[in-house]
Design a protein around this motif. Structure first.
Motif, mmCIF file in Angstrom:
data_model
loop_
_atom_site.group_PDB
_atom_site.id
_atom_site.type_symbol
_atom_site.label_atom_id
_atom_site.label_comp_id
_atom_site.label_asym_id
_atom_site.label_seq_id
_atom_site.Cartn_x
_atom_site.Cartn_y
_atom_site.Cartn_z
ATOM 1 N N LEU A 202 0.826 -1.207 0.000
ATOM 2 C CA LEU A 202 0.000 0.000 0.000
ATOM 3 C C LEU A 202 0.862 1.260 0.000
ATOM 4 N N TRP A 258 -1.692 8.122 4.829
ATOM 5 C CA TRP A 258 -3.034 7.776 4.362
ATOM 6 C C TRP A 258 -3.456 8.541 3.106
ATOM 7 N N LEU A 259 -3.039 9.797 2.951
ATOM 8 C CA LEU A 259 -3.460 10.561 1.775
ATOM 9 C C LEU A 259 -2.895 10.008 0.465
ATOM 10 N N VAL A 261 -1.797 6.989 -0.197
ATOM 11 C CA VAL A 261 -2.368 5.662 -0.440
ATOM 12 C C VAL A 261 -3.813 5.779 -0.914
ATOM 13 N N SER A 262 -4.610 6.600 -0.237
ATOM 14 C CA SER A 262 -6.010 6.766 -0.627
ATOM 15 C C SER A 262 -6.134 7.390 -2.007
ATOM 16 N N LEU A 265 -5.205 4.807 -4.649
ATOM 17 C CA LEU A 265 -6.263 3.822 -4.892
ATOM 18 C C LEU A 265 -7.400 4.424 -5.711
ATOM 19 N N VAL A 266 -7.792 5.653 -5.379
ATOM 20 C CA VAL A 266 -8.853 6.315 -6.149
ATOM 21 C C VAL A 266 -8.418 6.531 -7.590
#
Length: 472
Positions: A202, A258-259, A261-262, A265-266
């Protein structure tokens, strides 16, 4: 079959034979696994056992399922008829975990004698103290029996004891394990390895893969090349992100993990929004019939061994090794405490400027924020993951220069399993240098692609500039 395929099959066969030979040499006739923890002894050096003078050893078990201990005994003519083994948690513990007795045969000679007991399933990485007590026997007085000893540095995880007092020496001993418990213990460890690799995927694959999916121009790339490039791009992105936000006065803390990775994914979901499972099935069938099948399977097998060996060797380490790791842990802790880059090193040292290269420490802080693992454990985990990724990162460059997927497989095999470097970094602790070695081959590959391109492709230029900047 091509010469390269024969070569890979030969290497794989040699690896299987080597592993089988090692296991056979460690397997006893009783079906138990015998670990040669400290088999050496110095002639004429021993610790005498009498009824009022036990001899023992502290040690660390390397597997689950400890089910016996073998000591190198030198019986004499007046040796006692029986010996008792007491296993405790440490020399100060008052209670026995298990006990075992051994009846010495008549005319016993110098050799390893086993004291069996019920298997301890959770023994992996545990510290123990085992000592032998002698019974007077028929003669009424014990004498002439000793445990063979070696010099103190011959074993690093314990010491010999006499009358429950430590000696600057080591007994000669071997630990015996139940193979079933060893396998269960390894399976339990592998579940943790899978989670560690997923978290690393990730962090160190998803953002880079998303950037490649949107910025890479021209021909499609093989999955292994995409994977290696994604790792290099991701590792380059994070320290730049910390630098840019620090210049703006922002310290995002866990959002640094987290930003990206998020967002990655988006971006990937949107980029491949037209993909359907049938397309994946068709691509899988085409791959199975293509020349890429065997080299890709060979690469997956080699990578599994590379990461398994990296994670296996640190299972029993409480902290990363050598002095460099201490400083890396401190810097990573300061990044976590400050939510990003910092200038004050307090409370650890009275420094007021930060000019050290911080790429590896950024990766450690991200791993900590994503997984919740302690900073010390994160240094060790990310260091070993980077150790494996340093071998993977050679794949695109070797494939390009060798004009064959097999060239890439062989490069990963040699660097990951046959060469002492980068494996030795686990002893050295120079993980910062190792993180740079993960990025360097990817930066070289992208630079070659940019120089060989006949047209100016903005996406390729942006990726190359970001990777080189992150490496610097």
């Amino acid at each position: 079959m091509t010469r390269a395929r024969w070569l890979l099959l030969t290497v794989a066969a040699l690896l299987v034979v080597a592993v089988a030979w090692i296991l056979l040499n460690r397997w006893s006739a009783t079906g138990l696994l015998v670990d040669l923890d400290q088999p050496r002894h110095t002639p004429d050096l021993g610790a005498a056992i009498t009824p009022d003078q036990p001899v023992g050893q502290t040690f660390v078990a390397r597997h689950g399922g400890l089910t016996g201990i073998e000591f190198l005994l030198a019986p004499g003519e007046e040796s006692p008829h029986s010996l008792s083994l007491h296993l405790r948690a440490d020399p100060q513990a008052p209670d026995d975990l298990v006990t075992a007795t051994l009846q010495l045969p008549p005319g016993a000679t110098l050799g390893f004698y086993r004291f069996p007991f019920p298997a301890l399933g959770d023994s992996h990485g545990q510290y123990y103290y085992a000592f032998l007590e002698a019974s007077p026997g028929a003669a009424g007085q014990a004498g002439g029996l000793s445990v063979a000893l070696a010099e103190g540095p011959s074993y690093l995880d314990g010491a010999a004891y006499q009358s429950h007092e430590p000696l600057d020496a080591q007994t000669a001993f071997r630990l015996v394990y139940n193979p079933g418990h060893v396998v269960l213990d390894l399976l339990k460890a592998m579940s943790g390895w899978v989670l560690s690799l997923l978290a690393s995927g990730l962090l160190f694959v998803v953002p880079g893969w998303a950037l490649l999916a949107w910025l890479w121009p021209g021909r499609s790339l093989a999955w292994a090349t995409m994977l290696a490039l994604s790792v290099g791009i991701s590792l380059s992105l994070y320290p730049l992100l910390l630098l840019w936000t620090d210049l703006l006065g922002l310290h995002l803390g866990p959002l640094y993990a987290w930003l990206p990775v998020s967002a990655g994914l988006v971006a990937l979901v949107w980029r491949y929004r037209t993909w359907r499972p049938r397309q994946g099935w068709d691509h899988l069938r085409q791959w199975a019939r293509s020349e890429a099948l065997w080299p890709d399977l060979g690469l997956l097998f080699v990578l599994a061994l590379v990461f398994a060996t990296r994670l296996l060797v640190v299972r029993t380490l409480p902290v990363p090794m050598w002095g460099d790791s201490y400083h890396h842990t401190m810097i990573a802790r300061l990044l976590v405490d400050n939510g990003g880059l910092f200038k004050l090193w307090e409370p650890y040292v009275p420094l007021k400027s930060f000019t050290y290269h911080y790429g590896f420490h950024t990766a450690v802080a991200l791993y900590h924020w994503l997984t919740g693992l302690g900073t010390t454990e994160s240094v060790m985990a990310v260091g070993q993951i980077a150790n494996g990724l340093a071998a993977l990162s050679l794949y695109p460059l070797a494939t390009k220069l060798g004009r064959s997927r097999w060239a890439g497989v062989m490069a990963v095999l040699v660097a990951g399993l046959l060469s002492p470097m980068p494996m030795y970094y686990v002893n050295w602790g120079r993980y910062v240098q190792l993180a740079g070695q993960v990025i360097l081959p990817i930066a070289a590959w992208l630079t070659l692609e940019m120089l060989e391109s006949r047209e100016r492709r903005l996406g390729l230029w942006l990726l190359t500039a970001m990777l080189v900047a992150g490496l610097l």
